[in-house]
Design a protein around this motif. Structure first.
Motif, mmCIF file in Angstrom:
data_model
loop_
_atom_site.group_PDB
_atom_site.id
_atom_site.type_symbol
_atom_site.label_atom_id
_atom_site.label_comp_id
_atom_site.label_asym_id
_atom_site.label_seq_id
_atom_site.Cartn_x
_atom_site.Cartn_y
_atom_site.Cartn_z
ATOM 1 N N ASP A 132 13.500 -61.376 41.160
ATOM 2 C CA ASP A 132 14.773 -60.912 40.553
ATOM 3 C C ASP A 132 15.152 -61.808 39.859
ATOM 4 O O ASP A 132 15.723 -60.779 38.293
ATOM 5 C CB ASP A 132 15.327 -61.756 42.074
ATOM 6 C CG ASP A 132 15.267 -60.523 43.217
ATOM 7 O OD1 ASP A 132 15.214 -61.259 44.383
ATOM 8 O OD2 ASP A 132 14.973 -59.400 43.148
ATOM 9 N N GLN A 133 15.107 -63.266 39.373
ATOM 10 C CA GLN A 133 15.733 -63.423 38.299
ATOM 11 C C GLN A 133 14.816 -63.130 37.182
ATOM 12 O O GLN A 133 15.725 -62.830 35.886
ATOM 13 C CB GLN A 133 15.485 -64.832 38.502
ATOM 14 C CG GLN A 133 15.504 -65.632 36.837
ATOM 15 C CD GLN A 133 14.837 -66.711 36.449
ATOM 16 O OE1 GLN A 133 13.733 -67.052 37.393
ATOM 17 N NE2 GLN A 133 14.553 -66.590 34.886
ATOM 18 N N VAL A 134 13.805 -62.870 37.044
ATOM 19 C CA VAL A 134 13.625 -61.931 35.525
ATOM 20 C C VAL A 134 13.881 -60.590 35.395
ATOM 21 O O VAL A 134 14.378 -60.759 34.112
ATOM 22 C CB VAL A 134 11.789 -62.360 35.907
ATOM 23 C CG1 VAL A 134 11.523 -61.607 34.790
ATOM 24 C CG2 VAL A 134 10.968 -63.338 35.559
ATOM 25 N N LEU A 135 14.218 -59.831 36.922
ATOM 26 C CA LEU A 135 14.387 -58.702 36.254
ATOM 27 C C LEU A 135 15.888 -58.275 35.598
ATOM 28 O O LEU A 135 15.832 -57.508 35.162
ATOM 29 C CB LEU A 135 14.457 -57.870 37.583
ATOM 30 C CG LEU A 135 12.908 -57.554 37.823
ATOM 31 C CD1 LEU A 135 12.158 -56.885 39.039
ATOM 32 C CD2 LEU A 135 11.904 -56.479 37.195
ATOM 33 N N ASN B 149 12.674 -56.523 28.273
ATOM 34 C CA ASN B 149 10.970 -56.202 27.483
ATOM 35 C C ASN B 149 10.929 -54.953 29.056
ATOM 36 O O ASN B 149 10.963 -55.952 29.612
ATOM 37 C CB ASN B 149 10.543 -57.507 27.844
ATOM 38 C CG ASN B 149 9.273 -57.031 26.874
ATOM 39 O OD1 ASN B 149 8.549 -55.993 27.395
ATOM 40 N ND2 ASN B 149 8.980 -57.600 25.811
ATOM 41 N N VAL B 150 10.354 -54.293 28.143
ATOM 42 C CA VAL B 150 10.431 -53.331 29.323
ATOM 43 C C VAL B 150 8.987 -53.463 29.906
ATOM 44 O O VAL B 150 8.882 -53.017 30.882
ATOM 45 C CB VAL B 150 10.412 -51.711 28.692
ATOM 46 C CG1 VAL B 150 9.697 -50.179 29.200
ATOM 47 C CG2 VAL B 150 11.532 -51.398 28.159
ATOM 48 N N GLU B 151 8.414 -53.989 28.753
ATOM 49 C CA GLU B 151 6.680 -54.398 29.802
ATOM 50 C C GLU B 151 7.104 -55.516 30.769
ATOM 51 O O GLU B 151 6.175 -55.218 31.449
ATOM 52 C CB GLU B 151 6.129 -55.135 28.754
ATOM 53 C CG GLU B 151 5.560 -53.784 27.459
ATOM 54 C CD GLU B 151 4.000 -53.101 27.740
ATOM 55 O OE1 GLU B 151 4.538 -51.775 28.163
ATOM 56 O OE2 GLU B 151 3.402 -53.617 27.671
ATOM 57 N N GLN B 152 8.031 -56.009 30.603
ATOM 58 C CA GLN B 152 7.780 -57.552 31.580
ATOM 59 C C GLN B 152 8.563 -57.235 32.128
ATOM 60 O O GLN B 152 8.552 -57.397 33.672
ATOM 61 C CB GLN B 152 9.198 -58.196 30.814
ATOM 62 C CG GLN B 152 9.356 -59.602 32.123
ATOM 63 C CD GLN B 152 8.431 -60.284 31.156
ATOM 64 O OE1 GLN B 152 7.387 -60.656 31.150
ATOM 65 N NE2 GLN B 152 9.065 -61.760 31.074
ATOM 66 N N ALA B 153 9.611 -55.619 32.267
ATOM 67 C CA ALA B 153 10.161 -55.286 33.662
ATOM 68 C C ALA B 153 9.488 -54.996 34.736
ATOM 69 O O ALA B 153 9.036 -54.999 36.010
ATOM 70 C CB ALA B 153 11.546 -54.108 33.489
ATOM 71 N N ARG B 154 7.981 -53.878 33.956
ATOM 72 C CA ARG B 154 7.059 -53.277 34.622
ATOM 73 C C ARG B 154 6.228 -54.525 35.237
ATOM 74 O O ARG B 154 5.171 -54.048 36.200
ATOM 75 C CB ARG B 154 6.530 -52.791 33.452
ATOM 76 C CG ARG B 154 5.648 -52.093 34.161
ATOM 77 C CD ARG B 154 4.773 -50.702 33.011
ATOM 78 N NE ARG B 154 4.032 -51.047 31.804
ATOM 79 C CZ ARG B 154 2.731 -51.470 31.580
ATOM 80 N NH1 ARG B 154 2.286 -51.431 32.917
ATOM 81 N NH2 ARG B 154 2.974 -51.536 30.708
#
Lengths: 164, 321
Positions: B294-297, B302-307
Protein backbone atom coordinates in the motif's frame (compact mmCIF):
# COMPACT_ATOMS: atom_id res chain seq x y z
CA UNK A 1 24.78 1.06 -11.38
CA UNK A 2 27.18 3.26 -13.21
CA UNK A 3 27.69 6.70 -14.62
CA UNK A 4 29.84 6.84 -17.70
CA UNK A 5 29.87 10.46 -18.72
CA UNK A 6 28.77 13.90 -17.65
CA UNK A 7 28.80 16.73 -20.19
CA UNK A 8 27.89 20.38 -20.33
CA UNK A 9 26.89 21.72 -23.74
CA UNK A 10 25.36 24.75 -25.35
CA UNK A 11 22.40 24.19 -27.61
CA UNK A 12 23.35 26.39 -30.50
CA UNK A 13 21.52 26.56 -33.81
CA UNK A 14 21.83 24.17 -35.48
CA UNK A 15 24.71 22.44 -33.70
CA UNK A 16 25.32 21.70 -30.04
CA UNK A 17 28.65 22.89 -28.67
CA UNK A 18 30.52 20.79 -26.15
CA UNK A 19 31.76 22.97 -23.34
CA UNK A 20 33.09 20.48 -20.81
CA UNK A 21 32.94 16.75 -20.21
CA UNK A 22 34.01 14.14 -17.68
CA UNK A 23 34.19 10.42 -18.37
CA UNK A 24 34.52 7.23 -16.42
CA UNK A 25 35.32 4.44 -18.82
CA UNK A 26 37.30 2.37 -16.32
CA UNK A 27 34.83 -0.49 -16.56
CA UNK A 28 35.61 -0.96 -20.24
CA UNK A 29 38.54 -3.00 -21.39
CA UNK A 30 41.62 -1.05 -22.22
CA UNK A 31 41.24 -1.33 -25.98
CA UNK A 32 37.65 -0.15 -25.98
CA UNK A 33 38.05 2.97 -23.95
CA UNK A 34 38.81 5.60 -26.53
CA UNK A 35 36.07 4.52 -28.90
CA UNK A 36 33.55 4.35 -26.08
CA UNK A 37 34.47 7.87 -25.07
CA UNK A 38 34.07 9.09 -28.65
CA UNK A 39 30.67 7.46 -28.81
CA UNK A 40 29.57 9.24 -25.67
CA UNK A 41 30.75 12.63 -26.84
CA UNK A 42 28.99 12.17 -30.15
CA UNK A 43 25.79 10.87 -28.55
CA UNK A 44 25.65 13.72 -26.02
CA UNK A 45 25.87 16.31 -28.76
CA UNK A 46 23.28 14.61 -30.90
CA UNK A 47 20.82 14.26 -28.05
CA UNK A 48 21.07 17.94 -27.17
CA UNK A 49 20.51 18.88 -30.81
CA UNK A 50 17.36 16.78 -30.87
CA UNK A 51 15.96 18.00 -27.56
CA UNK A 52 13.82 21.10 -27.20
CA UNK A 53 14.75 23.98 -24.93
CA UNK A 54 13.24 23.66 -21.49
CA UNK A 55 12.97 19.88 -21.61
CA UNK A 56 14.19 16.82 -19.80
CA UNK A 57 14.29 13.36 -21.26
CA UNK A 58 15.79 9.94 -20.80
CA UNK A 59 16.79 8.26 -24.02
CA UNK A 60 17.75 4.63 -24.28
CA UNK A 61 20.63 3.94 -26.64
CA UNK A 62 21.86 0.32 -26.73
CA UNK A 63 22.43 -0.62 -23.10
CA UNK A 64 22.91 2.98 -22.00
CA UNK A 65 20.45 5.46 -20.66
CA UNK A 66 21.16 9.07 -21.63
CA UNK A 67 19.58 11.71 -19.44
CA UNK A 68 19.40 15.15 -20.98
CA UNK A 69 18.34 18.48 -19.56
CA UNK A 70 18.20 21.51 -21.81
CA UNK A 71 17.52 24.76 -20.00
CA UNK A 72 15.54 27.63 -21.44
CA UNK A 73 18.76 29.61 -21.78
CA UNK A 74 20.16 26.83 -24.03
CA UNK A 75 22.64 25.56 -21.48
CA UNK A 76 22.39 21.78 -21.53
CA UNK A 77 23.71 18.77 -19.68
CA UNK A 78 23.86 15.08 -20.51
CA UNK A 79 24.51 12.17 -18.19
CA UNK A 80 25.13 8.78 -19.75
CA UNK A 81 24.42 5.98 -17.29
CA UNK A 82 23.43 2.32 -17.23
CA UNK A 83 19.84 1.23 -16.81
CA UNK A 84 20.15 0.68 -13.06
CA UNK A 85 21.13 4.22 -12.19
CA UNK A 86 18.06 6.05 -10.88
CA UNK A 87 16.96 8.75 -13.30
CA UNK A 88 15.80 11.02 -10.49
CA UNK A 89 19.33 11.29 -9.17
CA UNK A 90 20.71 11.83 -12.66
CA UNK A 91 18.43 14.84 -13.12
CA UNK A 92 19.32 16.19 -9.70
CA UNK A 93 22.95 15.99 -10.75
CA UNK A 94 22.29 17.77 -14.04
CA UNK A 95 20.35 20.55 -12.37
CA UNK A 96 23.11 21.07 -9.86
CA UNK A 97 25.91 21.02 -12.40
CA UNK A 98 24.26 23.45 -14.82
CA UNK A 99 23.46 25.78 -11.97
CA UNK A 100 27.05 25.75 -10.79
CA UNK A 101 28.44 26.03 -14.32
CA UNK A 102 26.32 29.07 -15.11
CA UNK A 103 27.67 30.79 -12.01
CA UNK A 104 31.29 30.01 -12.83
CA UNK A 105 31.37 30.55 -16.57
CA UNK A 106 30.23 33.73 -18.16
CA UNK A 107 27.24 33.41 -20.48
CA UNK A 108 29.10 35.15 -23.26
CA UNK A 109 31.50 32.24 -23.52
CA UNK A 110 28.86 29.58 -24.01
CA UNK A 111 28.08 29.78 -27.73
CA UNK A 112 31.73 29.82 -28.72
CA UNK A 113 33.38 27.76 -25.97
CA UNK A 114 35.25 24.44 -26.08
CA UNK A 115 36.66 22.12 -23.43
CA UNK A 116 40.03 23.76 -23.94
CA UNK A 117 38.81 27.31 -23.49
CA UNK A 118 36.28 26.81 -20.70
CA UNK A 119 37.54 27.13 -17.16
CA UNK A 120 35.39 24.79 -15.09
CA UNK A 121 37.00 21.90 -13.30
CA UNK A 122 34.36 20.44 -11.02
CA UNK A 123 32.89 17.89 -13.44
CA UNK A 124 35.25 14.99 -12.67
CA UNK A 125 34.56 15.35 -8.96
CA UNK A 126 30.81 15.38 -9.48
CA UNK A 127 30.93 12.32 -11.73
CA UNK A 128 33.00 10.41 -9.23
CA UNK A 129 30.88 11.38 -6.23
CA UNK A 130 27.61 10.53 -7.93
CA UNK A 131 28.74 7.00 -8.80
CA UNK A 132 27.08 6.02 -5.57
CA UNK A 133 23.69 7.72 -5.78
CA UNK A 134 22.81 7.23 -2.15
CA UNK A 135 25.96 8.88 -0.86
CA UNK A 136 25.68 11.77 -3.27
CA UNK A 137 22.00 12.33 -2.93
CA UNK A 138 20.52 11.40 0.46
CA UNK A 139 17.14 12.38 -0.85
CA UNK A 140 17.14 9.39 -3.20
CA UNK A 141 14.50 7.78 -1.06
CA UNK A 142 12.11 10.62 -1.48
CA UNK A 143 9.69 9.44 -4.08
CA UNK A 144 8.45 12.74 -5.38
CA UNK A 145 9.58 13.47 -8.89
CA UNK A 146 9.73 16.92 -10.36
CA UNK A 147 6.33 17.81 -11.74
CA UNK A 148 7.61 19.37 -14.88
CA UNK A 149 9.79 16.40 -15.70
CA UNK A 150 8.57 14.29 -18.52
CA UNK A 151 10.62 11.19 -18.59
CA UNK A 152 10.47 9.75 -22.06
CA UNK A 153 11.97 6.39 -22.70
CA UNK A 154 12.38 6.52 -26.44
CA UNK A 155 14.21 4.13 -28.63
CA UNK A 156 16.05 6.11 -31.25
CA UNK A 157 14.16 5.93 -34.53
CA UNK A 158 17.07 6.54 -36.82
CA UNK A 159 19.89 4.58 -35.41
CA UNK A 160 22.28 7.49 -35.41
CA UNK A 161 24.69 5.77 -33.15
CA UNK A 162 25.71 2.79 -35.20
CA UNK A 163 29.26 4.01 -34.69
CA UNK A 164 29.53 1.36 -31.97
CA UNK B 1 52.71 -9.74 -9.29
CA UNK B 2 50.27 -6.98 -9.97
CA UNK B 3 49.78 -6.17 -13.61
CA UNK B 4 48.52 -2.87 -14.90
CA UNK B 5 45.34 -3.06 -16.90
CA UNK B 6 47.29 -2.40 -20.08
CA UNK B 7 49.63 -5.29 -19.40
CA UNK B 8 46.71 -7.54 -18.67
CA UNK B 9 44.96 -6.59 -21.87
CA UNK B 10 48.04 -7.16 -23.99
CA UNK B 11 48.90 -10.45 -22.32
CA UNK B 12 45.40 -11.74 -22.64
CA UNK B 13 45.09 -10.70 -26.26
CA UNK B 14 48.33 -12.42 -27.18
CA UNK B 15 47.98 -15.55 -25.14
CA UNK B 16 44.31 -16.24 -25.17
CA UNK B 17 43.41 -15.90 -28.82
CA UNK B 18 40.92 -18.67 -28.74
CA UNK B 19 39.17 -18.65 -25.43
CA UNK B 20 36.77 -21.42 -26.39
CA UNK B 21 39.59 -23.88 -26.72
CA UNK B 22 42.30 -22.35 -24.56
CA UNK B 23 41.29 -24.40 -21.57
CA UNK B 24 39.18 -27.03 -23.17
CA UNK B 25 40.63 -28.92 -26.04
CA UNK B 26 44.15 -28.64 -24.92
CA UNK B 27 44.91 -32.10 -23.51
CA UNK B 28 48.33 -30.95 -22.42
CA UNK B 29 47.12 -28.66 -19.69
CA UNK B 30 45.41 -31.47 -17.82
CA UNK B 31 48.36 -33.78 -18.35
CA UNK B 32 50.74 -31.11 -17.21
CA UNK B 33 48.76 -30.55 -14.04
CA UNK B 34 48.26 -34.24 -13.32
CA UNK B 35 51.93 -34.97 -13.80
CA UNK B 36 52.90 -32.13 -11.54
CA UNK B 37 54.67 -30.14 -14.22
CA UNK B 38 52.27 -27.25 -14.19
CA UNK B 39 51.18 -26.04 -10.82
CA UNK B 40 47.41 -25.68 -10.60
CA UNK B 41 47.74 -22.30 -8.94
CA UNK B 42 49.51 -20.91 -12.03
CA UNK B 43 46.72 -22.23 -14.18
CA UNK B 44 44.16 -20.59 -11.94
CA UNK B 45 46.02 -17.33 -12.30
CA UNK B 46 45.93 -17.50 -16.09
CA UNK B 47 42.25 -18.28 -15.88
CA UNK B 48 41.75 -15.23 -13.72
CA UNK B 49 43.41 -13.04 -16.35
CA UNK B 50 41.39 -14.64 -19.13
CA UNK B 51 38.20 -13.91 -17.22
CA UNK B 52 39.01 -10.22 -17.21
CA UNK B 53 38.41 -10.26 -20.94
CA UNK B 54 35.92 -13.11 -21.18
CA UNK B 55 33.98 -12.94 -17.91
CA UNK B 56 31.33 -15.38 -19.05
CA UNK B 57 33.47 -18.00 -20.78
CA UNK B 58 31.89 -21.31 -19.75
CA UNK B 59 34.98 -23.30 -20.75
CA UNK B 60 37.15 -21.23 -18.43
CA UNK B 61 34.82 -21.71 -15.47
CA UNK B 62 34.43 -25.43 -16.14
CA UNK B 63 38.18 -25.91 -16.34
CA UNK B 64 38.58 -23.86 -13.20
CA UNK B 65 36.35 -26.25 -11.30
CA UNK B 66 38.38 -29.20 -12.58
CA UNK B 67 41.56 -27.57 -11.30
CA UNK B 68 39.98 -26.84 -7.92
CA UNK B 69 38.87 -30.44 -7.67
CA UNK B 70 42.46 -31.56 -8.25
CA UNK B 71 43.55 -29.25 -5.47
CA UNK B 72 40.87 -30.53 -3.11
CA UNK B 73 41.75 -34.14 -3.78
CA UNK B 74 45.44 -33.61 -3.31
CA UNK B 75 46.51 -34.82 0.09
CA UNK B 76 48.47 -31.63 0.50
CA UNK B 77 45.23 -29.69 0.84
CA UNK B 78 43.82 -30.51 4.27
CA UNK B 79 40.25 -31.62 4.31
CA UNK B 80 38.06 -28.67 4.99
CA UNK B 81 35.65 -29.98 7.51
CA UNK B 82 35.88 -33.55 8.61
CA UNK B 83 32.89 -35.37 9.96
CA UNK B 84 34.62 -35.97 13.23
CA UNK B 85 35.51 -32.43 13.95
CA UNK B 86 33.03 -30.00 12.50
CA UNK B 87 34.29 -27.27 14.75
CA UNK B 88 37.72 -27.19 13.13
CA UNK B 89 38.56 -23.97 11.46
CA UNK B 90 39.36 -24.43 7.79
CA UNK B 91 43.01 -24.62 6.95
CA UNK B 92 44.61 -21.34 6.05
CA UNK B 93 45.37 -22.52 2.51
CA UNK B 94 41.81 -23.53 1.88
CA UNK B 95 40.54 -20.24 3.22
CA UNK B 96 42.87 -18.37 0.90
CA UNK B 97 41.68 -20.43 -2.03
CA UNK B 98 38.07 -19.71 -1.18
CA UNK B 99 38.72 -15.99 -0.75
CA UNK B 100 40.51 -15.90 -4.09
CA UNK B 101 37.62 -17.62 -5.84
CA UNK B 102 35.13 -15.24 -4.26
CA UNK B 103 37.20 -12.35 -5.58
CA UNK B 104 37.48 -13.78 -9.09
CA UNK B 105 33.73 -14.37 -9.19
CA UNK B 106 33.05 -10.90 -7.88
CA UNK B 107 35.18 -9.29 -10.56
CA UNK B 108 33.63 -11.35 -13.32
CA UNK B 109 30.16 -10.52 -12.02
CA UNK B 110 31.02 -6.85 -12.29
CA UNK B 111 32.16 -7.23 -15.87
CA UNK B 112 28.97 -8.65 -17.24
CA UNK B 113 25.42 -8.13 -16.02
CA UNK B 114 23.71 -11.13 -14.43
CA UNK B 115 26.76 -13.27 -15.06
CA UNK B 116 25.16 -16.62 -14.38
CA UNK B 117 28.39 -18.57 -14.95
CA UNK B 118 30.34 -16.51 -12.45
CA UNK B 119 27.67 -16.75 -9.77
CA UNK B 120 27.13 -20.49 -10.31
CA UNK B 121 30.84 -21.00 -9.89
CA UNK B 122 30.75 -18.99 -6.70
CA UNK B 123 27.98 -21.25 -5.37
CA UNK B 124 29.90 -24.35 -6.43
CA UNK B 125 32.95 -23.20 -4.48
CA UNK B 126 30.89 -22.68 -1.35
CA UNK B 127 29.36 -26.11 -1.73
CA UNK B 128 32.43 -28.14 -2.65
CA UNK B 129 35.40 -26.30 -1.25
CA UNK B 130 33.91 -24.45 1.69
CA UNK B 131 31.40 -27.25 2.41
CA UNK B 132 28.77 -24.65 3.27
CA UNK B 133 30.67 -23.59 6.36
CA UNK B 134 28.29 -21.32 8.24
CA UNK B 135 30.89 -18.71 9.10
CA UNK B 136 31.77 -18.32 5.44
CA UNK B 137 28.12 -18.18 4.43
CA UNK B 138 27.52 -15.38 6.92
CA UNK B 139 30.61 -13.56 5.78
CA UNK B 140 29.48 -13.80 2.16
CA UNK B 141 26.04 -12.53 3.07
CA UNK B 142 27.45 -9.39 4.63
CA UNK B 143 30.23 -8.81 2.14
CA UNK B 144 28.01 -9.02 -0.94
CA UNK B 145 25.38 -6.70 0.45
CA UNK B 146 26.93 -3.51 -0.88
CA UNK B 147 27.52 -5.06 -4.30
CA UNK B 148 23.91 -6.13 -4.51
CA UNK B 149 22.73 -2.64 -3.58
CA UNK B 150 24.77 -1.23 -6.47
CA UNK B 151 23.49 -3.81 -8.96
CA UNK B 152 19.78 -3.74 -8.40
CA UNK B 153 18.81 -5.50 -11.57
CA UNK B 154 21.40 -8.24 -11.30
CA UNK B 155 19.17 -11.22 -10.76
CA UNK B 156 22.08 -13.63 -10.34
CA UNK B 157 23.52 -11.52 -7.53
CA UNK B 158 20.28 -11.63 -5.60
CA UNK B 159 19.81 -15.30 -6.35
CA UNK B 160 23.19 -15.78 -4.67
CA UNK B 161 21.84 -14.14 -1.51
CA UNK B 162 18.83 -16.42 -1.65
CA UNK B 163 21.20 -19.39 -1.91
CA UNK B 164 23.17 -18.15 1.10
CA UNK B 165 20.05 -17.75 3.21
CA UNK B 166 18.68 -21.13 2.15
CA UNK B 167 22.01 -22.78 2.96
CA UNK B 168 22.19 -21.10 6.33
CA UNK B 169 18.75 -22.43 7.09
CA UNK B 170 19.63 -25.94 5.95
CA UNK B 171 22.90 -25.94 7.84
CA UNK B 172 21.32 -25.03 11.13
CA UNK B 173 17.88 -26.49 10.92
CA UNK B 174 18.18 -29.92 9.37
CA UNK B 175 15.80 -31.56 11.70
CA UNK B 176 14.88 -31.10 15.33
CA UNK B 177 17.55 -33.43 16.69
CA UNK B 178 20.43 -31.99 14.70
CA UNK B 179 19.57 -28.57 16.02
CA UNK B 180 20.39 -29.77 19.53
CA UNK B 181 23.74 -31.13 18.46
CA UNK B 182 24.65 -28.18 16.36
CA UNK B 183 28.21 -27.45 17.36
CA UNK B 184 27.64 -23.76 16.87
CA UNK B 185 25.34 -23.81 19.82
CA UNK B 186 27.80 -25.42 22.15
CA UNK B 187 31.18 -24.16 21.09
CA UNK B 188 31.77 -20.64 22.28
CA UNK B 189 35.07 -20.65 20.40
CA UNK B 190 33.19 -20.48 17.16
CA UNK B 191 31.43 -17.28 17.97
CA UNK B 192 31.55 -14.97 15.02
CA UNK B 193 31.73 -11.54 16.62
CA UNK B 194 35.28 -10.38 17.10
CA UNK B 195 34.31 -8.99 20.47
CA UNK B 196 36.00 -11.10 23.13
CA UNK B 197 33.48 -10.26 25.81
CA UNK B 198 30.58 -11.45 23.79
CA UNK B 199 32.43 -14.59 22.85
CA UNK B 200 32.95 -15.64 26.39
CA UNK B 201 29.48 -14.98 27.66
CA UNK B 202 27.27 -16.03 24.78
CA UNK B 203 26.83 -19.18 22.87
CA UNK B 204 27.22 -18.73 19.19
CA UNK B 205 23.80 -18.66 17.71
CA UNK B 206 22.75 -17.79 14.32
CA UNK B 207 19.60 -15.84 14.62
CA UNK B 208 17.91 -16.96 11.44
CA UNK B 209 14.72 -14.98 11.91
CA UNK B 210 16.82 -11.88 12.52
CA UNK B 211 18.89 -12.49 9.39
CA UNK B 212 15.78 -12.88 7.29
CA UNK B 213 14.26 -9.81 8.88
CA UNK B 214 17.36 -7.83 7.95
CA UNK B 215 17.09 -9.09 4.40
CA UNK B 216 13.49 -7.89 4.26
CA UNK B 217 14.60 -4.47 5.53
CA UNK B 218 17.32 -4.46 2.90
CA UNK B 219 14.74 -5.29 0.25
CA UNK B 220 12.43 -2.52 1.46
CA UNK B 221 15.25 -0.02 1.41
CA UNK B 222 16.21 -0.91 -2.16
CA UNK B 223 12.67 -1.02 -3.49
CA UNK B 224 12.04 2.44 -2.06
CA UNK B 225 15.30 3.90 -3.35
CA UNK B 226 15.29 2.33 -6.78
CA UNK B 227 11.77 2.02 -8.15
CA UNK B 228 10.96 -0.17 -11.09
CA UNK B 229 13.36 -3.11 -10.77
CA UNK B 230 11.69 -6.48 -11.01
CA UNK B 231 14.74 -8.23 -9.57
CA UNK B 232 14.14 -6.55 -6.24
CA UNK B 233 10.55 -7.71 -6.11
CA UNK B 234 11.54 -11.28 -7.05
CA UNK B 235 14.07 -11.22 -4.29
CA UNK B 236 11.46 -10.07 -1.83
CA UNK B 237 9.24 -13.02 -2.76
CA UNK B 238 12.04 -15.45 -2.10
CA UNK B 239 12.90 -13.92 1.24
CA UNK B 240 9.28 -13.81 2.33
CA UNK B 241 8.90 -17.43 1.34
CA UNK B 242 11.99 -18.42 3.32
CA UNK B 243 10.82 -16.51 6.37
CA UNK B 244 7.55 -18.27 6.51
CA UNK B 245 8.91 -21.60 5.45
CA UNK B 246 11.33 -21.37 8.36
CA UNK B 247 8.57 -21.93 10.87
CA UNK B 248 7.26 -24.71 8.71
CA UNK B 249 9.69 -27.62 8.27
CA UNK B 250 8.95 -29.51 11.47
CA UNK B 251 5.29 -29.05 11.04
CA UNK B 252 5.12 -29.99 7.41
CA UNK B 253 7.33 -33.01 7.94
CA UNK B 254 5.08 -34.26 10.65
CA UNK B 255 2.17 -33.82 8.35
CA UNK B 256 3.82 -35.81 5.63
CA UNK B 257 4.57 -38.68 7.97
CA UNK B 258 0.99 -38.62 9.06
CA UNK B 259 -0.10 -41.28 6.60
CA UNK B 260 -0.94 -38.82 3.89
CA UNK B 261 2.16 -39.65 1.95
CA UNK B 262 1.04 -43.24 1.77
CA UNK B 263 1.75 -44.45 -1.73
CA UNK B 264 -1.03 -46.95 -1.59
CA UNK B 265 -3.51 -44.18 -1.30
CA UNK B 266 -5.19 -43.75 -4.61
CA UNK B 267 -6.86 -40.63 -5.72
CA UNK B 268 -5.92 -37.08 -5.09
CA UNK B 269 -8.22 -35.47 -2.65
CA UNK B 270 -8.43 -31.76 -1.98
CA UNK B 271 -7.43 -32.47 1.58
CA UNK B 272 -4.25 -34.26 0.65
CA UNK B 273 -3.30 -31.45 -1.64
CA UNK B 274 -3.84 -28.79 0.97
CA UNK B 275 -1.86 -30.47 3.70
CA UNK B 276 1.13 -31.06 1.50
CA UNK B 277 1.56 -27.38 0.90
CA UNK B 278 3.67 -25.42 3.31
CA UNK B 279 1.60 -24.03 6.11
CA UNK B 280 0.01 -20.68 5.39
CA UNK B 281 2.26 -17.72 6.20
CA UNK B 282 1.37 -16.13 9.49
CA UNK B 283 -1.19 -13.38 9.20
CA UNK B 284 0.99 -10.76 10.87
CA UNK B 285 3.71 -11.19 8.28
CA UNK B 286 1.18 -11.03 5.49
CA UNK B 287 -0.40 -7.94 6.96
CA UNK B 288 2.93 -6.17 7.06
CA UNK B 289 3.58 -7.04 3.45
CA UNK B 290 0.20 -5.71 2.39
CA UNK B 291 0.91 -2.49 4.22
CA UNK B 292 4.23 -2.24 2.46
CA UNK B 293 2.53 -2.68 -0.89
CA UNK B 294 0.00 0.00 0.00
CA UNK B 295 2.77 2.38 0.93
CA UNK B 296 4.60 1.78 -2.33
CA UNK B 297 1.48 2.19 -4.45
CA UNK B 298 0.47 5.39 -2.71
CA UNK B 299 3.79 7.13 -3.24
CA UNK B 300 5.28 5.73 -6.41
CA UNK B 301 5.10 7.49 -9.74
CA UNK B 302 6.85 4.78 -11.66
CA UNK B 303 4.53 2.70 -13.81
CA UNK B 304 6.69 -0.39 -13.60
CA UNK B 305 6.93 -0.14 -9.83
CA UNK B 306 3.15 -0.08 -9.53
CA UNK B 307 2.90 -3.10 -11.80
CA UNK B 308 5.40 -5.08 -9.74
CA UNK B 309 3.72 -4.09 -6.49
CA UNK B 310 0.36 -5.29 -7.76
CA UNK B 311 1.85 -8.54 -9.02
CA UNK B 312 3.44 -9.08 -5.62
CA UNK B 313 0.09 -8.58 -3.95
CA UNK B 314 -1.50 -11.17 -6.22
CA UNK B 315 1.27 -13.61 -5.44
CA UNK B 316 0.80 -13.14 -1.71
CA UNK B 317 -2.87 -13.89 -2.09
CA UNK B 318 -2.13 -17.19 -3.86
CA UNK B 319 0.10 -18.26 -0.97
CA UNK B 320 -2.74 -18.46 1.46
CA UNK B 321 -5.07 -20.27 -0.84
Amino acid sequence: MKLYSLSVLYKGEPKAVLLKAAYDVSSFSFFQRSSVQEFMTFTSQLIVERSAKGSRASVKEQEYLCHVYVRNDSLAGVVIADSEYPSRVAFTLLEKVLDEFSKHVDRIEWPVGSPASINYTALDGHLSRYQNPREADPMTKVQAELDETKIILARKQNSCCTVM
Amino acid sequence: MAETSEEVAVLVQRVVKDITNAFRRNPHIKELILSGTLHPVKDLHLGKLALTKFPKSPETWIHRRWVLQQLIQETSLPAFVTKGNPAALPAERTQRLIREEMEVCGEAAGRYPSNYNAWSHRIWVLQHVAKLDVRILLDELSSTKHWASMHVSDHSGFHYRQFLLKSLISQTVIDGSVLEQNPLRSEPALVLPKDEAAASTEEARINLPRLLEEEVEFSTDLIDSYPGHETLWCHRRHVFYLQHHLSGPHVSQAMEVDGLNDCSKQGYSQETKRLKRTPAPDSRGLEMEHRFIDQVLSTCRNVEQARFANAYRKWLVTLSQ
